[in-house]
Scaffold this active site. Structure first.
Site, short mmCIF file in Angstrom:
data_model
loop_
_atom_site.label_atom_id
_atom_site.label_comp_id
_atom_site.label_asym_id
_atom_site.label_seq_id
_atom_site.Cartn_x
_atom_site.Cartn_y
_atom_site.Cartn_z
N HIS A 105 0.67 -1.05 -0.18
CA HIS A 105 -0.19 0.35 0.07
C HIS A 105 0.84 1.65 -0.07
CE1 HIS A 105 -3.46 -2.29 1.71
NE2 HIS A 105 -3.56 -2.55 0.48
N CYS A 152 8.64 18.77 -5.30
CA CYS A 152 10.18 18.10 -6.39
C CYS A 152 11.07 18.99 -6.60
CB CYS A 152 9.18 17.14 -7.26
SG CYS A 152 10.61 16.09 -7.87
#
Length: 242
Positions: free
Chosen positions: A118, A147
């Site tokens: 998950h 990012c």
């Protein structure tokens, strides 16, 4: 608790073991389940926030929730169950851990060959270019985080409405079919597709051992059900392997 002699003998001879873990093992470390009352945050339920739609609509809100979750988890530590699984890996040549948990406690305990089915909430993924990296900041330095390319990142976890990684599923099936023994630890046995994994191992000839504080749908399938906290039962299993 004493393990059955037949189980001790089989554990001592095993060369291939797979382990599946669920929320129960992390609950012993004090990690909330983030379901029901545990999942409420500013009157939002987990099912309302852990979705692609929620993130697209309000990434700041979703990240504030994850920042709160990460803060809670950062105050917990791996327990004896996590540590026993990490030690087990060092003793068994062919060992695979498949976890439904996203808290990263298995890695902190020292486990290496992990399929985080998950995802992991300490990993982030660039929404534009797919770059994946770790962000361990607690609290986050900016919300939402970005990012290095400048784009927003999302938690690298599987949200409601998303499919699991096909490579993770394939690697899980490979490990389950190779396993001589499958340990199913602290999982409810109702969340698919992981709930079907014990059946895959059983059909391939594995001995299925359930470890939980209560009986589950897996109990009827298991060759052995050991009722008790994983932090008490798993060290006994490691002793048997030694």
């Amino acid at each position: 608790m004493e393990l059955p002699k037949e189980l001790i003998e089989k554990l001592s001879k095993a060369k291939s073991i797979a382990v599946i873990t669920g929320a129960g093992i992390s609950a012993e470390s004090g990690v909330p389940t983030f379901r029901g009352a545990d999942g409420l945050w500013k009157k939002y339920r987990a099912e309302e926030l852990a979705t692609p739609y929620a993130f697209k609509k309000d990434p700041k809100l979703v990240w504030e929730w994850y920042d709160w979750r990460r803060g809670l988890i950062s105050k917990t530590s791996p327990n004896k169950g996590h540590l026993a699984i990490a030690e087990m890996e060092s003793l068994i040549k062919d060992f695979t851990l498949i976890t439904q948990n996203v808290d990263g406690l298995h890695r902190r305990a020292g486990s290496k060959n992990i399929i985080e089915i998950h995802g992991n909430l300490w990993r982030v993924k660039c929404i534009d270019h797919g770059h994946i990296s770790y962000n361990m900041d607690v609290p986050l330095k900016e919300i939402p985080p970005h990012c290095h390319c400048g784009s927003i990142v999302r938690p690298d976890v599987v949200w409601f409405g998303e499919s699991l990684s096909q490579s993770d599923i394939n690697n899980s099936y490979d490990a389950l079919r190779r396993a001589e023994i499958l340990l199913v630890v602290g999982t409810s046995g109702i969340v698919q597709p992981v709930a079907s994994f014990p059946h895959v191992a059983k059909e391939a000839g594995a001995l299925v051992v359930e470890i939980n504080i209560e009986k589950t749908p897996i109990t009827a399938l298991a060759d052995y059900t050991l009722l008790g906290p994983s932090g008490e039962v798993l060290p006994l299993i490691v002793d048997s392997i030694k």
